[in-house]
Design a protein around this motif. Structure first.
Motif: not given
Ligand code: NG1
Ligand code: MG
Length: 512
Positions: A51, A57-58, A60, A167, A202, A207, A209-210, A212-213, A261, A269, A455-456
């Motif tokens: 995606r 951004e940042h 989620d 992602s 995940e 990580v 993570s949020g 969104m992805d 990450k 992150y 993305g991140a």
């Molecule tokens: P990417 O760049 O795809 O790894 C990461 C997070 C998202 C979101 C974005 C920043 C993971 C899997 N995904 O995306 O949830 O926080 O950074 O908006 O770590």
């Protein structure tokens, strides 16, 4: 917009007409290799895309909505369950990748009750395993604790560049979880269930993570962006871009600065997730009445800035826009220290001990830092949440609809919001890098309406809202001023700049 992941019988249900010919060749090659490697045909192929995030951004993991869209690059998994079952309460996974040099084949026996993942190792099959763990959790919930998973043979082909901000990880995790559900006989895999297990599992790979992805990868619908919301529960709906003249398209531009990450989490992150969670607790303690604790929610550390927001504005009549504007002012007053806060200062602001602070926020993954920049991180989150609302209102509020003779102004308004996001990511959230800043500058000078990291960050990809008639000029400027000044392998140059249209999310292709 929930419901089951589509089971399709034709590639045209997955890809656009432009992509079909190439994808047909690729899918056939995957199936031929599967047959050659395992000696029998695959039963089905599961697919989930990468995606690009258009805006939001940042935020989620602070549980504010964002607006990603799925892209053509994806992960496809050919699967069969012919392999003989293992003994002793285990089942067998044989997994290979069409790119054997980078991703060597593996075989492992997995216990019925526990999928072990060594998150300290950067190992490609960890993402498959995290999908496996999530899917088995769902299957056990449905069929009971003694559910016996099937052994599987799997061949993977991924075209989402790893570590590129598109992602790839979520594409692998969602496809893997989906494939495992289908291999174990599920014919209707619920999109929301799939997304939720992919998000949680995940996180097991290192990580925080949020979501969104994973949501974008599963839910996206061709031709539209996906408004992804996390409260009160995970939901997603398509958002369409109005027709403009010149037509708008998205250019995805690689910086070829790799940011991993798993490796840089403690200073990038994962640290941001910690800073946002601390900011939520700090603001809540200072601004909400005593006894009103932060709700335990779906933020990676169990609390979120959105949780504080809801507490503070409980029963308020103000619009969300007004609430966010108030929160920006309140943050400036309440979190006044520009240089950041030490753990002692954060703990005392929240009213807990340093040990408790560390246990709550700093124990799931290591983070490094002397000062935690709560002010800047919260300000980015609130202003970015506002930008998403403004972007959405430009796209959807009839009052903003572009008239045939002002579409350029309309496009520029959308673009400015993306440019503001880039400024905030660079200066306030500190997640850009000089190369991405440079790419954005070059693209804007050559005619992009809006350019920003996606993305991140800290490397990876950028996204550009560009008029279709400027694509070639912008490409030429990037080649001349960015790529030709760096050593970039010819093979990489082919995918350095991609013009993408919004694509479909996850699907399963049933073979006979
Ligand atoms: P990417 O760049 O795809 O790894 C990461 C997070 C998202 C979101 C974005 C920043 C993971 C899997 N995904 O995306 O949830 O926080 O950074 O908006 O770590
Ligand atoms: Mg990722």
């Amino acid at each position: 917009m929930s419901g089951p992941v589509p089971m399709v019988a034709a590639l045209s249900d997955i890809y656009t007409t432009q992509a079909l010919a190439d994808q047909g060749v690729r899918w056939n090659a995957l199936l031929d290799k599967f047959q050659a490697r395992f000696g029998s045909p695959a039963h089905f192929v599961a697919r989930s895309p990468g995606r690009v995030n258009i805006i939001g951004e940042h935020i989620d993991y602070s549980l504010y909505p964002c607006l990603p869209m799925a892209i053509t690059p994806d992960v496809i998994l050919a699967v069969s369950t012919d392999v003989a079952p293992s003994v002793d309460g285990t089942f067998k996974i044989k997994i290979a990748n069409v790119d054997e040099d980078r991703f060597p084949a593996r075989e492992f026996d997995v216990s019925y009750s526990e999928v072990e993942i060594d998150a300290t190792k950067h190992e490609w099959t960890n993402y498959f395993k995290s999908g496996l763990r999530g899917a088995l959790g769902l299957l056990r919930k449905k069929y009971g604790a003694d559910f016996k998973p099937k052994s599987m043979q799997v061949l993977m082909d991924g075209t989402v560049p790893a570590g590129g901000g598109l992602s790839s990880s979520a594409a692998v995790t969602t496809t893997s979880a989906l494939a495992i559900m289908v291999a174990n006989g599920e014919t209707a895999v619920d999109k929301k269930d799939l997304t939720e297990v992919a998000i949680v599992s995940e996180r097991a790979v290192g990580v925080n993570s949020g979501g969104m992805d994973q949501a974008a990868s599963v839910f996206s619908v061709r031709g539209s962006a996906l408004l992804t919301s996390f409260t009160p529960t995970l939901s997603a709906r398509p958002v369409f871009f109005p027709k403009t003249n010149p037509e708008l398209c998205f250019m995805i531009v690689q910086s070829y600065v790799t940011s991993n990450k798993q490796v840089t989490g403690p200073i990038h992150y994962n640290l941001r997730v910690v800073e946002c969670s601390m900011a939520a607790a700090y603001l809540n303690a200072k601004l909400c009445p005593p006894g009103i604790d932060l709700p335990n929610d779906a933020g990676p550390l169990g609390v979120s800035i959105h949780g504080f927001h809801d507490n503070y504005f409980k029963d308020s009549q103000k619009s969300i826009t007004e609430q966010l504007e108030d929160l920006i002012e309140l943050t400036k007053k309440t979190l006044s220290q520009e240089k950041g806060y030490t753990v002692e200062e954060v703990a005392s602001g929240i009213g807990i001990s340093v040990d408790d602070l560390k246990a709550r926020f700093m124990s799931s993954f290591p983070v490094q830092g002397e000062y935690f920049k709560l002010r800047q991180r919260a300000l980015h989150v609130f202003t970015e949440a506002l930008r998403v609302l403004r972007f959405l209102s430009l796209l959807e509020d009839p009052a903003h609809a572009p008239s045939p003779n002002d579409t350029i102004q309309f496009n520029q308004r959308l673009g400015s919001l993306m440019n503001e996001t880039q400024d905030s990511c660079r200066d306030v959230y500190e997640c850009s890098c000089p190369e991405i800043d440079e790419i954005c500058q070059i693209a804007r000078e050559a005619g992009s309406y809006g350019s920003r990291l996606t993305g991140a960050g800290w490397g990876g990809c950028s996204v550009h809202l560009v008029p279709a008639d400027k694509v070639d000029v912008i490409k030429a400027a990037l080649v001349e001023k960015y790529y030709s000044r760096r050593q970039i392998a010819e093979q990489n140059m082919e995918e350095a700049i991609v013009v993408s249209r919004p694509m479909n999310g996850s699907a399963v292709f049933k073979l006979n």
